[in-house]
Design a protein around this motif. Structure first.
Motif, PDB file in Angstrom:
ATOM      1  N   ALA A 255      10.084  -4.936  14.927  1.00 25.58           N
ATOM      2  CA  ALA A 255      10.891  -4.570  15.776  1.00 25.58           C
ATOM      3  C   ALA A 255      11.340  -3.179  15.113  1.00 25.58           C
ATOM      4  CB  ALA A 255      12.024  -5.299  16.156  1.00 25.58           C
ATOM      5  N   LEU A 256      11.001  -2.001  15.767  1.00 28.35           N
ATOM      6  CA  LEU A 256      11.359  -0.511  15.322  1.00 28.35           C
ATOM      7  C   LEU A 256      12.658  -0.151  15.848  1.00 28.35           C
ATOM      8  CD1 LEU A 256       7.529   0.642  15.412  1.00 28.35           C
ATOM      9  CD2 LEU A 256       9.064  -0.196  13.544  1.00 28.35           C
ATOM     10  N   TYR A 257      13.390   0.407  15.267  1.00 22.62           N
ATOM     11  CA  TYR A 257      14.645   1.150  15.486  1.00 22.62           C
ATOM     12  C   TYR A 257      14.757   2.494  15.071  1.00 22.62           C
ATOM     13  CZ  TYR A 257      16.019  -3.702  16.640  1.00 22.62           C
ATOM     14  OH  TYR A 257      16.317  -5.045  16.958  1.00 22.62           O
ATOM     15  N   GLY A 258      15.218   3.455  15.902  1.00 22.79           N
ATOM     16  CA  GLY A 258      15.694   4.792  15.509  1.00 22.79           C
ATOM     17  C   GLY A 258      15.707   5.655  16.610  1.00 22.79           C
ATOM     18  N   ASP A 259      16.390   6.713  16.385  1.00 18.88           N
ATOM     19  CA  ASP A 259      16.548   7.720  17.506  1.00 18.88           C
ATOM     20  C   ASP A 259      15.304   8.549  18.070  1.00 18.88           C
ATOM     21  OD1 ASP A 259      19.307   7.256  17.598  1.00 18.88           O
ATOM     22  OD2 ASP A 259      19.686   8.750  16.175  1.00 18.88           O
ATOM     23  N   LEU A 260      15.338   9.117  18.822  1.00 20.01           N
ATOM     24  CA  LEU A 260      14.084  10.014  19.231  1.00 20.01           C
ATOM     25  C   LEU A 260      13.850  11.243  18.198  1.00 20.01           C
ATOM     26  CD1 LEU A 260      14.734  11.267  22.698  1.00 20.01           C
ATOM     27  CD2 LEU A 260      12.941  10.034  22.021  1.00 20.01           C
ATOM     28  N   GLY A 261      12.295  11.055  17.733  1.00 25.66           N
ATOM     29  CA  GLY A 261      11.873  12.123  16.796  1.00 25.66           C
ATOM     30  C   GLY A 261      11.830  11.647  15.545  1.00 25.66           C
ATOM     31  N   VAL A 262      12.235  10.479  15.088  1.00 25.37           N
ATOM     32  CA  VAL A 262      12.537  10.087  13.583  1.00 25.37           C
ATOM     33  C   VAL A 262      11.402   9.527  13.057  1.00 25.37           C
ATOM     34  CG1 VAL A 262      15.141   9.446  13.837  1.00 25.37           C
ATOM     35  CG2 VAL A 262      13.300   7.836  14.019  1.00 25.37           C
ATOM     36  N   GLY A 263      10.271   9.274  13.776  1.00 30.85           N
ATOM     37  CA  GLY A 263       9.008   8.724  13.097  1.00 30.85           C
ATOM     38  C   GLY A 263       8.591   7.494  13.631  1.00 30.85           C
ATOM     39  N   LYS A 264       9.042   6.833  14.390  1.00 30.91           N
ATOM     40  CA  LYS A 264       8.825   5.621  14.761  1.00 30.91           C
ATOM     41  C   LYS A 264       7.091   5.563  15.168  1.00 30.91           C
ATOM     42  CE  LYS A 264      11.720   4.904  18.042  1.00 30.91           C
ATOM     43  NZ  LYS A 264      12.484   6.104  17.995  1.00 30.91           N
ATOM     44  N   THR A 265       6.583   6.444  15.858  1.00 33.61           N
ATOM     45  CA  THR A 265       5.115   6.382  16.115  1.00 33.61           C
ATOM     46  C   THR A 265       4.379   6.996  14.825  1.00 33.61           C
ATOM     47  OG1 THR A 265       5.528   7.008  18.333  1.00 33.61           O
ATOM     48  CG2 THR A 265       3.289   7.540  17.529  1.00 33.61           C
ATOM     49  N   ALA A 266       4.989   7.648  13.920  1.00 36.40           N
ATOM     50  CA  ALA A 266       4.249   8.083  12.743  1.00 36.40           C
ATOM     51  C   ALA A 266       3.874   6.841  11.900  1.00 36.40           C
ATOM     52  CB  ALA A 266       4.999   8.868  12.029  1.00 36.40           C
ATOM     53  N   PHE A 267       4.829   6.250  11.767  1.00 34.62           N
ATOM     54  CA  PHE A 267       5.064   4.712  11.041  1.00 34.62           C
ATOM     55  C   PHE A 267       3.960   3.761  11.858  1.00 34.62           C
ATOM     56  CE2 PHE A 267       6.148   0.225  10.571  1.00 34.62           C
ATOM     57  CZ  PHE A 267       6.613   0.152   9.281  1.00 34.62           C
ATOM     58  N   VAL A 268       3.979   3.592  13.007  1.00 32.00           N
ATOM     59  CA  VAL A 268       2.932   2.980  13.717  1.00 32.00           C
ATOM     60  C   VAL A 268       1.445   3.395  13.551  1.00 32.00           C
ATOM     61  CG1 VAL A 268       1.997   2.340  15.976  1.00 32.00           C
ATOM     62  CG2 VAL A 268       4.455   2.009  15.559  1.00 32.00           C
ATOM     63  N   ARG A 269       1.385   4.823  13.557  1.00 28.33           N
ATOM     64  CA  ARG A 269       0.108   5.377  13.209  1.00 28.33           C
ATOM     65  C   ARG A 269      -0.706   4.927  11.873  1.00 28.33           C
ATOM     66  NH1 ARG A 269       1.090   9.988  15.075  1.00 28.33           N
ATOM     67  NH2 ARG A 269       2.338  10.904  13.412  1.00 28.33           N
ATOM     68  N   GLY A 270       0.422   4.960  10.818  1.00 21.80           N
ATOM     69  CA  GLY A 270      -0.058   4.529   9.607  1.00 21.80           C
ATOM     70  C   GLY A 270      -0.425   3.366   9.301  1.00 21.80           C
ATOM     71  N   PHE A 271       0.348   2.347  10.179  1.00 22.89           N
ATOM     72  CA  PHE A 271       0.259   0.875  10.265  1.00 22.89           C
ATOM     73  C   PHE A 271      -1.232   0.716  10.890  1.00 22.89           C
ATOM     74  CE2 PHE A 271       0.279  -3.349  11.733  1.00 22.89           C
ATOM     75  CZ  PHE A 271       1.301  -4.033  11.129  1.00 22.89           C
ATOM     76  N   VAL A 272      -1.377   1.091  12.128  1.00 20.52           N
ATOM     77  CA  VAL A 272      -2.646   1.037  12.896  1.00 20.52           C
ATOM     78  C   VAL A 272      -3.791   1.488  12.054  1.00 20.52           C
ATOM     79  CG1 VAL A 272      -3.915   1.417  14.769  1.00 20.52           C
ATOM     80  CG2 VAL A 272      -1.434   0.801  15.050  1.00 20.52           C
ATOM     81  N   SER A 273      -3.637   2.479  11.035  1.00 22.09           N
ATOM     82  CA  SER A 273      -4.840   2.965  10.212  1.00 22.09           C
ATOM     83  C   SER A 273      -5.497   1.930   9.345  1.00 22.09           C
ATOM     84  CB  SER A 273      -4.352   4.126   9.455  1.00 22.09           C
ATOM     85  OG  SER A 273      -3.474   3.727   8.618  1.00 22.09           O
ATOM     86  N   GLN A 274      -4.681   0.915   8.931  1.00 22.85           N
ATOM     87  CA  GLN A 274      -5.058  -0.087   8.144  1.00 22.85           C
ATOM     88  C   GLN A 274      -5.925  -1.395   8.921  1.00 22.85           C
ATOM     89  OE1 GLN A 274      -4.931   0.088   4.569  1.00 22.85           O
ATOM     90  NE2 GLN A 274      -4.565   2.108   5.484  1.00 22.85           N
ATOM     91  N   ILE A 275      -5.604  -1.358  10.336  1.00 22.79           N
ATOM     92  CA  ILE A 275      -6.096  -2.528  11.031  1.00 22.79           C
ATOM     93  C   ILE A 275      -7.171  -2.097  12.135  1.00 22.79           C
ATOM     94  CG2 ILE A 275      -5.451  -4.243  12.773  1.00 22.79           C
ATOM     95  CD1 ILE A 275      -2.633  -4.446  11.080  1.00 22.79           C
ATOM     96  N   ALA A 276      -7.328  -0.781  12.571  1.00 23.49           N
ATOM     97  CA  ALA A 276      -7.902  -0.329  13.586  1.00 23.49           C
ATOM     98  C   ALA A 276      -8.137   1.375  13.379  1.00 23.49           C
ATOM     99  CB  ALA A 276      -7.458  -0.584  14.674  1.00 23.49           C
TER     100      ALA A 276
END
Length: 152
Positions: free
Chosen positions: A35-56
């Motif tokens: 569950a990701l929390y944070g305001d607009l533009g804080v980097g939630k999608t960047a975090f997901v990009r790193g996460f997904v880079s290890q799986i797909a």
């Protein structure tokens, strides 16, 4: 599991996501729901990009703001990346098939989880990303904690 980390740019935020994905892959006792929390533009999608880079690794990660969900297919588990910003009710969750995804044995990463507190599982990893320094606009504090029914 409680970790508080500082990052200085999007690449470091991606690295935190990648490390957590590796840990999740190595430890089957960790819940497959973030569950990701944070305001607009804080980097939630960047975090997901790193996460997904290890799986797909070949996946191109984009924010699912308008699609509401992106699926990144991988073996042994796919990643389902949700954006709940526009979700208003449990009916909305049913209409996008949210509960069906939970039954598919994948890993769910859910941005804007604060919009769906009623739908979060009893065991999940909460990732909170915040801007931490007005004088360093790219600095972030990332708090990672496991939430269980006992900790609620």
């Amino acid at each position: 599991m409680l970790r508080i980390l500082k990052t200085n740019d999007a690449q470091e935020t991606e690295t935190v996501g990648a490390v957590l994905a590796s840990e999740l892959g190595a430890d089957s006792t960790l819940p497959p729901f973030l569950a990701l929390y944070g305001d607009l533009g804080v980097g939630k999608t960047a975090f997901v990009r790193g996460f997904v880079s290890q799986i797909a690794p070949s996946a191109i990660v984009r924010s699912p703001t308008f699609a509401l969900v992106h699926e990144y297919r991988a073996k042994p588990r796919s990643v389902f990346h949700f954006d709940m910003y526009r979700i208003e009710s449990e009916d909305d969750l049913y209409s996008i098939g949210f509960y069906d995804y939970l039954d598919r044995n994948g890993i769910c990463l859910v941005e804007w989880s604060e919009k769906i507190p009623f739908a979060l599982p009893n065991d999940y990893i909460r990732v909170t990303i915040e801007k931490s320094n007005a004088e360093a606009p790219n600095e972030r504090t990332i708090r990672i904690e496991r939430i269980t029914e006992d900790s609620l």
